[in-house]
Design a protein around this motif. Structure first.
Motif, PDB file in Angstrom:
ATOM      1  N   MET A   1       0.839  -1.727  -0.215  1.00  0.00           N
ATOM      2  CA  MET A   1       0.096  -0.044   0.091  1.00  0.00           C
ATOM      3  C   MET A   1       0.953   1.043  -0.106  1.00  0.00           C
ATOM      4  N   ILE A   2       0.672   2.180  -1.290  1.00  0.00           N
ATOM      5  CA  ILE A   2       1.474   3.254  -0.893  1.00  0.00           C
ATOM      6  C   ILE A   2       0.858   4.323  -0.648  1.00  0.00           C
ATOM      7  N   VAL A   3       0.353   5.674   0.911  1.00  0.00           N
ATOM      8  CA  VAL A   3       0.362   6.017   0.845  1.00  0.00           C
ATOM      9  C   VAL A   3       0.856   7.848   0.619  1.00  0.00           C
ATOM     10  N   ASN A   4       1.184   9.058  -0.221  1.00  0.00           N
ATOM     11  CA  ASN A   4       1.545  10.551  -0.347  1.00  0.00           C
ATOM     12  C   ASN A   4       0.846  11.231   0.295  1.00  0.00           C
ATOM     13  N   LYS A   5       1.601  12.142  -0.053  1.00  0.00           N
ATOM     14  CA  LYS A   5       1.656  13.596   0.903  1.00  0.00           C
ATOM     15  C   LYS A   5       1.010  14.634  -0.346  1.00  0.00           C
ATOM     16  N   LEU A   6       0.826  14.404  -1.517  1.00  0.00           N
ATOM     17  CA  LEU A   6       0.444  14.974  -2.884  1.00  0.00           C
ATOM     18  C   LEU A   6      -0.293  16.066  -1.724  1.00  0.00           C
ATOM     19  N   LYS A   7      -1.615  16.051  -2.338  1.00  0.00           N
ATOM     20  CA  LYS A   7      -2.749  17.006  -1.310  1.00  0.00           C
ATOM     21  C   LYS A   7      -1.820  18.035  -1.091  1.00  0.00           C
ATOM     22  N   ASN A   8      -1.573  17.504   0.252  1.00  0.00           N
ATOM     23  CA  ASN A   8      -0.912  18.400   1.203  1.00  0.00           C
ATOM     24  C   ASN A   8      -0.068  19.071   0.149  1.00  0.00           C
ATOM     25  N   LEU A   9       1.052  18.803  -0.049  1.00  0.00           N
ATOM     26  CA  LEU A   9       2.405  19.557  -0.676  1.00  0.00           C
ATOM     27  C   LEU A   9       1.786  20.110  -2.113  1.00  0.00           C
ATOM     28  N   ARG A  10       0.755  19.978  -2.915  1.00  0.00           N
ATOM     29  CA  ARG A  10      -0.112  20.941  -3.841  1.00  0.00           C
ATOM     30  C   ARG A  10       0.016  21.921  -3.363  1.00  0.00           C
ATOM     31  N   GLU A  11      -1.581  21.768  -2.027  1.00  0.00           N
ATOM     32  CA  GLU A  11      -2.047  22.916  -1.706  1.00  0.00           C
ATOM     33  C   GLU A  11      -0.967  24.471  -1.066  1.00  0.00           C
ATOM     34  N   LYS A  12      -0.285  22.741  -0.515  1.00  0.00           N
ATOM     35  CA  LYS A  12       1.278  24.219   0.066  1.00  0.00           C
ATOM     36  C   LYS A  12       2.005  25.346  -0.482  1.00  0.00           C
ATOM     37  N   MET A  13       1.602  25.091  -2.221  1.00  0.00           N
ATOM     38  CA  MET A  13       2.934  25.799  -3.334  1.00  0.00           C
ATOM     39  C   MET A  13       1.553  26.224  -3.686  1.00  0.00           C
ATOM     40  N   LEU A  14       0.411  25.911  -4.420  1.00  0.00           N
ATOM     41  CA  LEU A  14      -0.936  26.817  -4.129  1.00  0.00           C
ATOM     42  C   LEU A  14      -0.566  27.986  -3.568  1.00  0.00           C
ATOM     43  N   LYS A  15      -0.616  28.239  -1.977  1.00  0.00           N
ATOM     44  CA  LYS A  15      -0.713  29.099  -0.766  1.00  0.00           C
ATOM     45  C   LYS A  15       0.972  30.204  -1.046  1.00  0.00           C
ATOM     46  N   GLN A  16       1.721  29.125  -1.187  1.00  0.00           N
ATOM     47  CA  GLN A  16       3.446  30.295  -1.399  1.00  0.00           C
ATOM     48  C   GLN A  16       3.103  30.627  -2.432  1.00  0.00           C
ATOM     49  N   SER A  17       3.436  30.366  -3.009  1.00  0.00           N
ATOM     50  CA  SER A  17       3.434  30.651  -4.497  1.00  0.00           C
ATOM     51  C   SER A  17       3.318  31.827  -5.008  1.00  0.00           C
ATOM     52  N   VAL A  18       3.909  32.903  -5.958  1.00  0.00           N
ATOM     53  CA  VAL A  18       3.670  33.745  -6.598  1.00  0.00           C
ATOM     54  C   VAL A  18       3.041  33.487  -8.424  1.00  0.00           C
ATOM     55  N   ARG A  19       2.818  32.212  -8.528  1.00  0.00           N
ATOM     56  CA  ARG A  19       2.209  32.402  -9.875  1.00  0.00           C
ATOM     57  C   ARG A  19       1.589  30.789  -9.148  1.00  0.00           C
ATOM     58  N   SER A  20       0.242  30.864  -8.378  1.00  0.00           N
ATOM     59  CA  SER A  20      -0.179  30.078  -8.095  1.00  0.00           C
ATOM     60  C   SER A  20      -0.803  29.298  -8.669  1.00  0.00           C
ATOM     61  N   GLU A  21      -1.472  30.358 -10.441  1.00  0.00           N
ATOM     62  CA  GLU A  21      -1.931  28.538 -11.379  1.00  0.00           C
ATOM     63  C   GLU A  21      -1.579  27.644 -11.555  1.00  0.00           C
ATOM     64  N   ASP A  22       0.440  27.820 -11.264  1.00  0.00           N
ATOM     65  CA  ASP A  22       1.523  26.302 -11.620  1.00  0.00           C
ATOM     66  C   ASP A  22       0.725  25.468 -10.640  1.00  0.00           C
ATOM     67  N   TRP A  23      -0.056  25.616  -9.895  1.00  0.00           N
ATOM     68  CA  TRP A  23      -0.165  24.668  -8.912  1.00  0.00           C
ATOM     69  C   TRP A  23      -1.258  24.190  -8.641  1.00  0.00           C
ATOM     70  N   THR A  24      -2.122  24.573  -9.457  1.00  0.00           N
ATOM     71  CA  THR A  24      -3.283  23.673  -9.961  1.00  0.00           C
ATOM     72  C   THR A  24      -3.804  22.486  -9.848  1.00  0.00           C
ATOM     73  N   GLN A  25      -4.505  22.260  -9.766  1.00  0.00           N
ATOM     74  CA  GLN A  25      -4.259  20.301 -10.892  1.00  0.00           C
ATOM     75  C   GLN A  25      -4.296  20.438 -11.750  1.00  0.00           C
ATOM     76  N   GLU A  26      -4.965  21.618 -12.589  1.00  0.00           N
ATOM     77  CA  GLU A  26      -5.050  21.272 -13.975  1.00  0.00           C
ATOM     78  C   GLU A  26      -3.631  22.245 -14.487  1.00  0.00           C
ATOM     79  N   GLY A  27      -2.867  23.196 -13.923  1.00  0.00           N
ATOM     80  CA  GLY A  27      -1.780  23.425 -14.072  1.00  0.00           C
ATOM     81  C   GLY A  27      -0.111  22.172 -14.000  1.00  0.00           C
ATOM     82  N   LEU A  28      -0.336  21.615 -12.756  1.00  0.00           N
ATOM     83  CA  LEU A  28       0.157  20.743 -12.257  1.00  0.00           C
ATOM     84  C   LEU A  28       0.573  19.707 -13.416  1.00  0.00           C
ATOM     85  N   ALA A  29      -0.925  19.091 -13.573  1.00  0.00           N
ATOM     86  CA  ALA A  29      -1.117  18.358 -14.559  1.00  0.00           C
ATOM     87  C   ALA A  29      -0.216  17.873 -15.819  1.00  0.00           C
TER      88      ALA A  29
END
Lengths: 76, 76
Positions: A1-29
DNA sequence: ACTTAACGTAAAGTAAACTTTACATTTAAA
DNA sequence: TTTAAATGTAAAGTTTACTTTACGTTAAGT
């Protein structure tokens, strides 16, 4: 079984980032070369990424695979 | 593209190991919970393992995923 | 309140990881 | 030199990662 921190990490980047659109689900995808559905399913834990995708993700976050994904033996 | 050191690592263990049968393709496959075909294909580079399998392999060799598998950007 | 970007869900299809089977070749030991 | 274990190959089947489409919900700005 694999557990990941993806959601937390991405949301953290969303808040911190200047270009926040880079860290939306779509941008990352887009940067990872997958669809938004793939991001959603991974964040939900519905399925596990391939090793290639795990490498790409680690690269995007500037971390090691082991820092984002954790393997847990089924027994525990 | 993913490059791995599986074949070299396994053959090294084969030579070093007292219980060398543990490191035959079949022995390793059994411990990993996959078939011998899977080992062969990975050693040949025919296909890339899933992240779960990569974790199991890393665990068997007592190494980190990044020490066994290397991701190379397609462009290079 | 309305709009819109971002997020969530569900279901059917495709691609690739992994299995199964069967047989052929190499290697090493008796 | 024969025997058996280990390795290699190939092809068809199953499972699962990932796509595509389409629509519903939430959050935040105006």
């Amino acid at each position: 079984m694999i557990v990941n921190k993806l959601k937390n990490l991405r949301e953290k980047m969303l808040k911190q980032s200047v270009r926040s659109e880079d860290w939306t689900q779509e941008g990352l995808a887009k940067r990872l070369g997958v669809t938004r559905q793939t991001i959603i399913s991974m964040e939900k834990g519905t399925y596990n990424p391939s090793l290639v995708l795990a490498f790409k993700i680690a690269h995007e976050f500037g971390m090691a695979i082991e820092d984002i994904f954790e393997y847990r033996d089924e027994k525990n």
